[in-house]
Design a protein around this motif. Structure first.
Motif, mmCIF file in Angstrom:
data_model
loop_
_atom_site.group_PDB
_atom_site.id
_atom_site.type_symbol
_atom_site.label_atom_id
_atom_site.label_comp_id
_atom_site.label_asym_id
_atom_site.label_seq_id
_atom_site.Cartn_x
_atom_site.Cartn_y
_atom_site.Cartn_z
ATOM 1 N N ARG A 72 3.243 -4.480 2.899
ATOM 2 C CA ARG A 72 4.258 -3.483 3.053
ATOM 3 C C ARG A 72 3.861 -2.060 2.761
ATOM 4 N N CYS A 73 3.959 -1.375 3.794
ATOM 5 C CA CYS A 73 3.425 0.076 3.594
ATOM 6 C C CYS A 73 4.602 0.948 3.258
ATOM 7 N N ILE A 74 4.422 1.518 1.902
ATOM 8 C CA ILE A 74 5.411 2.439 1.291
ATOM 9 C C ILE A 74 4.894 4.003 1.371
ATOM 10 N N GLY B 162 -0.437 -6.163 -12.793
ATOM 11 C CA GLY B 162 -1.727 -6.623 -13.106
ATOM 12 C C GLY B 162 -2.752 -6.603 -11.948
ATOM 13 N N LYS B 163 -2.083 -6.192 -10.871
ATOM 14 C CA LYS B 163 -3.145 -6.369 -9.497
ATOM 15 C C LYS B 163 -3.498 -4.929 -9.076
ATOM 16 N N PRO B 164 -4.414 -4.803 -8.441
ATOM 17 C CA PRO B 164 -4.580 -3.323 -7.962
ATOM 18 C C PRO B 164 -3.622 -2.552 -7.085
ATOM 19 N N GLY B 165 -3.396 -1.479 -7.363
ATOM 20 C CA GLY B 165 -2.404 -0.550 -6.683
ATOM 21 C C GLY B 165 -3.406 0.216 -5.503
ATOM 22 N N VAL B 166 -3.016 -0.003 -4.235
ATOM 23 C CA VAL B 166 -3.991 0.420 -3.235
ATOM 24 C C VAL B 166 -3.063 1.726 -2.710
ATOM 25 N N VAL B 167 -3.881 2.783 -2.611
ATOM 26 C CA VAL B 167 -3.459 4.215 -2.041
ATOM 27 C C VAL B 167 -4.292 4.325 -0.523
ATOM 28 N N LEU B 168 -3.723 4.862 0.429
ATOM 29 C CA LEU B 168 -4.385 5.249 1.449
ATOM 30 C C LEU B 168 -3.884 6.579 1.871
ATOM 31 N N ALA B 169 -5.003 7.244 1.909
ATOM 32 C CA ALA B 169 -4.952 8.985 2.142
ATOM 33 C C ALA B 169 -5.641 9.321 3.270
ATOM 34 N N SER B 170 -5.321 10.292 3.895
ATOM 35 C CA SER B 170 -6.049 11.230 4.870
ATOM 36 C C SER B 170 -7.382 11.787 4.258
ATOM 37 N N ARG B 171 -8.123 12.474 5.179
ATOM 38 C CA ARG B 171 -9.190 12.987 4.577
ATOM 39 C C ARG B 171 -9.057 14.223 4.059
ATOM 40 N N GLY B 172 -9.795 14.812 3.328
ATOM 41 C CA GLY B 172 -9.941 16.409 2.858
ATOM 42 C C GLY B 172 -8.729 16.561 1.890
ATOM 43 N N PRO B 173 -7.765 17.471 2.121
ATOM 44 C CA PRO B 173 -6.796 17.778 1.055
ATOM 45 C C PRO B 173 -6.004 16.651 0.954
ATOM 46 N N VAL C 36 1.063 -1.219 -0.152
ATOM 47 C CA VAL C 36 -0.117 0.022 -0.038
ATOM 48 C C VAL C 36 0.857 1.250 0.011
ATOM 49 N N PHE C 37 0.346 2.427 -0.441
ATOM 50 C CA PHE C 37 1.099 3.759 -0.804
ATOM 51 C C PHE C 37 0.336 4.431 -0.039
ATOM 52 N N ALA D 247 1.889 8.990 -4.170
ATOM 53 C CA ALA D 247 1.359 7.674 -3.742
ATOM 54 C C ALA D 247 0.674 7.011 -4.839
ATOM 55 N N SER D 248 -0.448 7.936 -5.433
ATOM 56 C CA SER D 248 -1.480 7.364 -6.528
ATOM 57 C C SER D 248 -0.654 7.109 -7.908
ATOM 58 N N HIS D 249 0.565 7.907 -8.108
ATOM 59 C CA HIS D 249 1.326 7.437 -9.129
ATOM 60 C C HIS D 249 2.117 6.308 -9.136
ATOM 61 N N MET D 250 2.693 6.065 -7.895
ATOM 62 C CA MET D 250 3.222 4.699 -7.361
ATOM 63 C C MET D 250 2.358 3.603 -7.601
#
Length: 550
Positions: free
Chosen positions: A42-44, A64-75, A20-21, A52-55
């Motif tokens: 593994r958390c990058i 070929g697998k989904p790339g996962v982004v974890l982002a904070s709220r709002g901005p 996850v990124f 994170a979204s580009h990675m």
């Protein structure tokens, strides 16, 4: 009872997530803490959510697998939008998961509260918000299924932060992802398509990015050889072996076709020269998994809604079953010879005659040396606009799916996308061709390379300009850059760097940079390049009559 965050992590594991990124921030800290107890994931860590979204995009396109982004709220969530403008047109399965204001405060204009679902809808296949922690298995499965099925693409899930702290029943279990089999075409359109191709005088197969997504390159090669088809890329040249005698890397050839077989191609603005590519009398066969693409721009005489690999496989079976008459076999052989001549003609004029050994470093001199140094299956992430134009013309791509570029046009895509690709394919050679303007936008990626030990080789093309915008309106002062010392910047992050100022230094620097990465260290090479507007694109260069044939 387990918490919502613990259930969420178990769901990610069940869905096959290994990376996850993320950038730590409000709304996801409880989830990130739960991930600390999940060594399988593994958390990058990044310095900006756009990275994170580009990675995740680079990771998704290559694995070929989904790339996962974890982002904070709002901005924090909003910062990922630029990456999704690249992932969406590239059909890349990126899943962005963002924290949200706690449910009890929603609608009160709480800190960093925005309608994230509405914000993300235009750049995703599906955007929605979780309502209860107990539904995490189903909402996550849906987000991943939507991202991976049919025409792949990004999805967005908003999660109010209090759901991560909710207690859930221990009996609630994760649900693994199950993707349906490839969508096969109806036999009727396949038969009509084959009839058109056999009768054609000069048929052209136009290949788009859907060919690589489907893994259909080998079927495309076989079909072209069996039927004597000229093969032209709609944009990216890595959809077909560029050295193959039936490959013609010149979209103008399409204008001469009487039948066009478009495969996995959405007929974009740039890929069709502003929707002027197809001749008015051409008969179109269009294969695409997305029904919306059929007849969207050009009316298809035969529309085939199917997975590219499945459709080409069925076409090949139809060719094998057909009893070709002598006239048809002769026509196919004549077409093969005609296309081979086109291929050889383009090869003769592909490279410029001058600018090889003196003066500022030209794109073609750099690419020739790069071609000689890189292994054939090396993956190139390109975000240097000028160098990218020449890359598409001059570089030989022998392995399908070895070029990553910013389909959505975002400057800054290449470096973080290359990092994601290297994580997906750690044993492969992955390099980034990064423009000087792009590099300054995303140089924080270097911090991630060091922190997470990602051995990526980055080349910075320093022509001190946004040369592509200068090409159109050269009088705008913002086109021209006063650049920092990129080697010093790399060293400040703890990365070794070298500068190349003369053509004779290129190959030695490339060999050094690759050696660094093979020993587990990231490396940076800065290339001091020409800023000649007449060399900004092959079209401009050859239109001025400077010629090719080296």
């Amino acid at each position: 009872m387990p918490s919502g965050a613990q259930l969420f992590v178990e769901c990610l594991k069940a869905l096959g997530v290994t990376h996850v990124f993320s950038l730590p921030g409000t709304g996801i800290m409880i989830l990130l803490e739960a991930l600390e107890h999940a060594p399988e994931i593994r958390c990058i860590t990044v310095r900006h959510e756009q990275l994170a979204s580009h990675m995740a995009d680079g990771y998704a396109r290559t694995s070929g697998k989904p790339g996962v982004v974890l982002a904070s709220r709002g901005p924090g969530a909003a910062n990922t939008l630029v990456g999704l403008t690249c992932a969406y047109p590239a059909c890349s399965p990126v899943v962005v998961i963002a924290g949200q204001t706690p449910t009890r405060w929603l609608g009160r204009e709480a800190f960093e509260e925005f309608d994230l679902v509405a914000m993300f809808r235009p750049v995703t296949k599906h955007a929605f918000q979780a309502q209860r922690a107990s539904t995490f298995p189903e909402v996550l499965r849906r987000a991943f299924w939507e991202a991976s099925s049919g025409r792949p693409g990004p999805t967005f899930l908003s999660v109010p932060s209090d759901l991560f702290q909710e207690e859930v029943e221990a009996s609630i279990s994760p649900v693994p992802l199950s993707i349906p089999p490839r969508l096969r075409p109806d036999p009727g359109p396949i038969t009509r398509a084959l009839d058109l191709l056999l009768e054609a005088r000069f048929p052209v197969m136009l290949l788009g990015g859907g060919v690589n997504i489907s893994g259909a390159a080998s079927e495309a090669v076989t079909l072209a050889e069996r039927l004597g088809l000229a093969v032209v890329p709609s944009s990216e040249p890595d959809v077909f072996p560029t050295h193959h005698p039936l490959f013609v890397n010149d979209r103008q050839v399409v204008k001469e076709a009487d039948v066009v077989l478009a495969v996995g191609c959405r007929f974009s603005e740039l890929g069709t020269f502003g929707w002027t590519l197809l001749p008015g009398n051409a008969r179109l066969i269009h294969i695409d998994i997305d029904p919306f693409q059929i007849d969207k721009v050009y009316t298809a005489e035969v529309g085939i809604i199917a997975d590219a690999k499945a459709a080409l496989t069925d076409l090949l079976e139809a060719v094998s079953a057909a009893r070709l008459q002598a006239a048809a076999s002769q026509r196919i052989e004549e077409r093969r010879n005609q296309v081979r001549m086109r291929h050889e003609d383009f090869q003769r004029r592909r490279w410029p005659k001058e600018g090889w050994d003196s003066g500022p470093i030209t794109p073609w001199r750099f690419l020739r040396d790069l071609q000689e140094v890189l292994p054939g299956d090396a993956l190139i992430a390109s975000n240097a606009a000028t160098l990218g134009h020449w890359l598409n013309r001059c570089y030989d791509f022998g392995t399908p799916g070895t070029l990553l570029y910013s389909v959505g046009g975002a400057t800054g895509f290449g470096l973080p996308a290359a990092a994601g690709a290297k994580l997906a394919l750690p044993e492969r050679t992955v390099v980034c061709l990064c423009g000087d303007g792009a590099f300054t936008m995303v140089e924080g990626t270097l911090s991630t390379l060091v922190h997470d030990r990602i051995p990526l080789f980055t080349m910075v093309w320093n022509n001190s300009a946004f040369l592509q915008t200068a090409l159109h309106v050269p009088t705008v002062s913002g086109n021209y850059l006063k650049n920092p010392d990129f080697v010093t910047i790399a060293r400040a992050y703890g990365i070794s760097g070298r500068r190349v100022e003369h053509p004779g230094q290129i190959k030695e620097a490339l060999v050094w940079g690759l050696k660094e990465t093979r020993e587990g260290r990231p490396s940076v090479v800065e290339v001091i390049a020409t800023s000649d507007l007449n060399e900004a694109t092959p079209a401009r260069y050859f239109r001025l009559g400077r010629g090719g044939g080296n």
